[in-house]
Structures are given as C-alpha cells and as structure tokens.
Write a protein that holds these residues in place. Sequence first.
Motif, PDB file in Angstrom:
ATOM      1  N   ARG A 129       0.832  -1.086   0.061  1.00 16.31           N
ATOM      2  CA  ARG A 129       0.161  -0.005  -0.171  1.00 16.31           C
ATOM      3  C   ARG A 129       0.929   1.310  -0.070  1.00 16.31           C
ATOM      4  N   LEU A 130       0.401   2.207  -0.791  1.00 19.25           N
ATOM      5  CA  LEU A 130       1.047   3.523  -0.856  1.00 19.25           C
ATOM      6  C   LEU A 130       0.237   4.715  -0.447  1.00 19.25           C
TER       7      LEU A 130
ATOM      8  N   ALA B 281       5.013   5.522   2.592  1.00 23.82           N
ATOM      9  CA  ALA B 281       4.226   6.737   2.752  1.00 23.82           C
ATOM     10  C   ALA B 281       4.829   8.091   2.069  1.00 23.82           C
ATOM     11  N   LEU B 282       4.130   9.024   1.501  1.00 23.08           N
ATOM     12  CA  LEU B 282       4.404  10.127   0.950  1.00 23.08           C
ATOM     13  C   LEU B 282       4.110  11.066   2.031  1.00 23.08           C
TER      14      LEU B 282
ATOM     15  N   GLN C 141      -3.769   5.511  -0.690  1.00 22.53           N
ATOM     16  CA  GLN C 141      -3.953   6.000  -1.909  1.00 22.53           C
ATOM     17  C   GLN C 141      -4.179   4.718  -2.919  1.00 22.53           C
ATOM     18  N   LEU C 142      -3.350   3.833  -3.072  1.00 26.88           N
ATOM     19  CA  LEU C 142      -3.435   2.625  -3.810  1.00 26.88           C
ATOM     20  C   LEU C 142      -2.525   1.465  -3.338  1.00 26.88           C
ATOM     21  N   ALA C 143      -3.019   0.319  -3.857  1.00 27.67           N
ATOM     22  CA  ALA C 143      -2.411  -0.878  -3.646  1.00 27.67           C
ATOM     23  C   ALA C 143      -2.028  -1.768  -4.717  1.00 27.67           C
ATOM     24  N   LEU C 144      -0.879  -2.469  -4.418  1.00 32.56           N
ATOM     25  CA  LEU C 144      -0.505  -3.384  -5.381  1.00 32.56           C
ATOM     26  C   LEU C 144      -0.846  -5.002  -4.934  1.00 32.56           C
ATOM     27  N   HIS C 145      -1.439  -5.676  -5.464  1.00 35.29           N
ATOM     28  CA  HIS C 145      -1.585  -7.373  -5.435  1.00 35.29           C
ATOM     29  C   HIS C 145      -1.095  -8.108  -6.063  1.00 35.29           C
ATOM     30  N   ALA C 146      -0.095  -8.858  -5.398  1.00 29.65           N
ATOM     31  CA  ALA C 146       0.669  -9.841  -6.415  1.00 29.65           C
ATOM     32  C   ALA C 146      -0.155 -11.105  -6.533  1.00 29.65           C
ATOM     33  N   TYR C 147      -0.272 -11.818  -7.668  1.00 31.01           N
ATOM     34  CA  TYR C 147      -0.806 -13.174  -7.909  1.00 31.01           C
ATOM     35  C   TYR C 147      -0.253 -13.839  -9.024  1.00 31.01           C
TER      36      TYR C 147
ATOM     37  N   ASN D 293      -7.393   1.280  -6.471  1.00 33.20           N
ATOM     38  CA  ASN D 293      -7.509   2.599  -6.190  1.00 33.20           C
ATOM     39  C   ASN D 293      -8.081   2.410  -4.614  1.00 33.20           C
ATOM     40  N   LEU D 294      -7.678   3.246  -3.540  1.00 33.70           N
ATOM     41  CA  LEU D 294      -8.096   3.149  -2.260  1.00 33.70           C
ATOM     42  C   LEU D 294      -8.627   4.458  -1.699  1.00 33.70           C
ATOM     43  N   SER D 295      -8.401   5.497  -2.657  1.00 29.02           N
ATOM     44  CA  SER D 295      -8.805   6.799  -2.281  1.00 29.02           C
ATOM     45  C   SER D 295     -10.244   6.924  -2.635  1.00 29.02           C
TER      46      SER D 295
END
Length: 204
Positions: free
Chosen positions: A51-52, A62-63, A72-78, A92-94
């Motif tokens: 997560r960012l 964190a920014l 703000q956003l998340a990257l999920h591996a699969y 998009n988490l915003s």
Amino acid sequence: MMNVSQTIETEEEFLTCLRIKLYHPQQSFKGLFGLLPVGNKTKHAADDPLRLGRDAQTCTFALIDARVSRKQLALHAYRTPQSPDMLFTIQNLSQRGQLRVNSSALGYLERTDLPDKALIRFGEYEMLIVRESGEAKASFQVEFEVLAVPPSRESCTCVPSLAPVMDTGSCVMNSFPAQGRALGPLENDEPSHLVAFEARTNSV
C-alpha cells in the motif's frame, strides 16, 4: 544434495522486481519522498498487499503530502495456472479521487491488471511502474527512483497513451482529462492547518 535453506537462498536471487519511478513538480523543495527507500531494493511477501499513501502506520510506503489520501493505492501480487510469472493488480484506495492507469480510470476500490510497464497518475503525481520477472514465488522486490522530469515526457513510447507533439517533440497525455491533472483531493479529516499550509505553499 542441496538442503532447504540453500534452495530458498538460490530462489530468492531471482525475485520479481517492481521498479517504481516517481515524479512530482514540487518534489525538489517539499521533501515528498523523504520516507521512501529511494535507490534501495526492499523485499516484500507476495501474499501481503503493498500500500502507498499518506499514513505511514497503515501503508507499506508513505508520501509526505497532506493532499495524498491516507491510503492511496495498493498493489496485489497474484499468479495464474497458465503463467510462471508473478503478476500484479493495482487498486484505487482513495475515496476522493480517481487513479489513472495508462488510459484507464479507476474509482474507489476498483482494480485492474498492472501491465509490464504502466504510467500511474493521481493528483500531480506520476509513477512509471516497470515489472521485471523473476522465479521466486513467495516474495518480490520494490525499487524506487525519483525522476527529474515527468515519465510522461521522458519517452514518447513508454506507454500507448502518449502522443508526440510535432512542434516541440514533447509528449502530451491526451487521455487524461483536466480533472485528472488537478491537485489531488483532500480527505474530509484533513487538519485545517495542513490545508492552509498547502494553500500558502502553492501560492508562492
């Protein structure tokens, strides 16, 4: 015969790597990327979303920016049965603004597959994410880099949504509407003094 620990060490030499190249027009004097491990590779468990956002307690990275959402956003591996590669989705988490992935826009909690090379935009931030394939299955690496120029102008061929301008040779983001280029949204719970600080800073 190679033991288990040796096998793991050998496998971890071939981690999938996400190279994240960042740009913000005010990065040189606002220290926006001060909490990021710029220039260093960090290792992450593949089953844990990356997560960012603004909140260093709940986000992996964190920014330092009051205009960025707490998450703000998340990257999920699969992975899939059809491919040995570790792949990723971006979400998009915003709740207050869109996340743009190349030519697509994502609303709150919407997600899409992350291409091998993708230009991500939110507020005035640009992120060029490049995936380098590896063989390890349990973890991956992330490496941050801060760019001196926007990745949308660095190369007209970096993503399909970029188009050259004949007069100047620069690139324009034809697929991004004006609201996508505006400053990022403020959360409802933003402290008033942070809002005032941002307003004074932007007016200078």
